[in-house]
Design an enzyme around this catalytic site. Structure first.
Site, short mmCIF file in Angstrom:
data_model
loop_
_atom_site.label_atom_id
_atom_site.label_comp_id
_atom_site.label_asym_id
_atom_site.label_seq_id
_atom_site.Cartn_x
_atom_site.Cartn_y
_atom_site.Cartn_z
N MET A 1 -8.42 -16.40 1.64
CA MET A 1 -9.77 -15.90 1.35
C MET A 1 -10.81 -16.80 2.02
O MET A 1 -10.82 -18.01 1.79
CB MET A 1 -9.99 -15.85 -0.17
CG MET A 1 -9.16 -14.77 -0.85
SD MET A 1 -9.38 -14.72 -2.64
CE MET A 1 -8.28 -16.03 -3.15
N CYS B 1 -9.46 -7.45 8.16
CA CYS B 1 -10.78 -7.92 7.72
C CYS B 1 -11.87 -6.92 8.10
O CYS B 1 -12.01 -6.55 9.26
CB CYS B 1 -11.09 -9.28 8.33
SG CYS B 1 -12.74 -9.88 7.88
N LYS C 1 -1.43 -9.36 8.30
CA LYS C 1 -2.06 -8.91 7.05
C LYS C 1 -3.01 -7.78 7.42
O LYS C 1 -3.87 -7.95 8.27
CB LYS C 1 -2.81 -10.04 6.35
CG LYS C 1 -3.36 -9.62 4.98
CD LYS C 1 -3.93 -10.80 4.20
CE LYS C 1 -4.27 -10.40 2.77
NZ LYS C 1 -5.38 -9.47 2.65
N ASN D 1 -0.38 -6.11 -1.89
CA ASN D 1 -1.61 -6.83 -2.24
C ASN D 1 -2.66 -5.85 -2.75
O ASN D 1 -2.81 -4.77 -2.20
CB ASN D 1 -2.09 -7.58 -0.99
CG ASN D 1 -3.45 -8.24 -1.15
OD1 ASN D 1 -4.31 -8.10 -0.30
ND2 ASN D 1 -3.65 -8.97 -2.22
N GLY D 2 -3.38 -6.25 -3.81
CA GLY D 2 -4.48 -5.42 -4.30
C GLY D 2 -4.52 -5.26 -5.81
O GLY D 2 -3.62 -4.65 -6.39
#
Length: 231
Positions: free
Chosen positions: A7, A93, A133, A201-202
């Site tokens: 992050m 991103c 990612k 992820n999430g």
């Protein structure tokens, strides 16, 4: 296995050291770093601080972003030299500055370039596992061969792992994570007889839910991000 999400402006060296001491994820990632910047003498000097890590954080994966294959190869060489355990490429991103460069989530709209960047990363760091990612797609879910083939495009390269944030770029973090898509991703991976690990992820709130998500979807690993805030 369970890992802490990279992050921006959060998971720096000091933060990761504390997490490694008290939380001990199975894998840690650095914040994302510009491969273009690492290829510039002045940029490298400023950005190397983002690639500081301690032995307590191993295995530690460096995350880079770029839209230039030749710069990825050069930066990957540096990542291997610095002793990282893996190299991850950010292809999810949604930051406008990153996307304007053709990097991050913008790579979901340029499949050929995405593959080329993975290939040059492998050339630059042949001893390291290369991972990506990303998200389900740009405007809509594009992971299956019929919907755009984003996942098969990545799997074709033979990368070690794919972390799939279960939302599209358009959804940002506003819509609930689509965990059924992670299960579909695992199925697609298995049908293509790929050995690439799928990391979901999430919206995962804690390790109990993470284990449940892994069982439900068949994902090899679960990445937690915002769940760490306040705990």
């Amino acid at each position: 296995f369970f890992c802490l999400a990279p992050m921006a402006d959060v998971t720096d060296a000091a933060f990761r050291r504390i997490i490694a001491k008290y939380g001990r994820p199975d894998v840690l990632w650095t914040e994302f770093v510009s491969a273009d910047g690492l290829c510039h003498p002045q940029g490298r000097e400023k950005l190397l601080v983002d690639l500081i890590y301690s032995e307590s954080e191993r295995p530690i994966v460096a995350q880079l972003f770029t839209a230039h294959p030749e710069k990825m190869e050069k930066a990957a060489r540096l990542i291997q030299k610095l002793g990282f355990d893996g190299l991850d490429i950010n292809m999810g991103c949604p930051d406008r500055t990153v996307e304007k460069q053709g990097a991050g989530a913008a790579l979901m709209k340029n499949l050929k370039l995405a593959q080329e960047i993975i290939q040059t990363a492998s050339r630059g760091a042949p001893k390291l596992p290369i991972s990506v990612k990303t998200r389900l797609g740009y405007y809509h879910d594009e992971i299956s061969p019929l919907d755009g083939g984003w996942l098969p495009t990545l799997l074709e390269t033979g990368i070690s792992a794919i972390t799939l944030h279960a939302r599209t770029r358009k959804e940002m973090s506003k819509a609930p994570a689509h965990w059924e898509a992670i299960a579909r991703a695992v199925k697609i991976r298995d049908e293509l007889k790929s050995k690439t690990l799928i990391i979901g992820n999430g919206d995962v709130t804690d390790l109990t839910e993470a284990r449940q998500r892994a069982e439900e979807t068949g994902a090899d690993g679960i990445m937690l991000g915002r769940a760490i805030f306040g705990n």
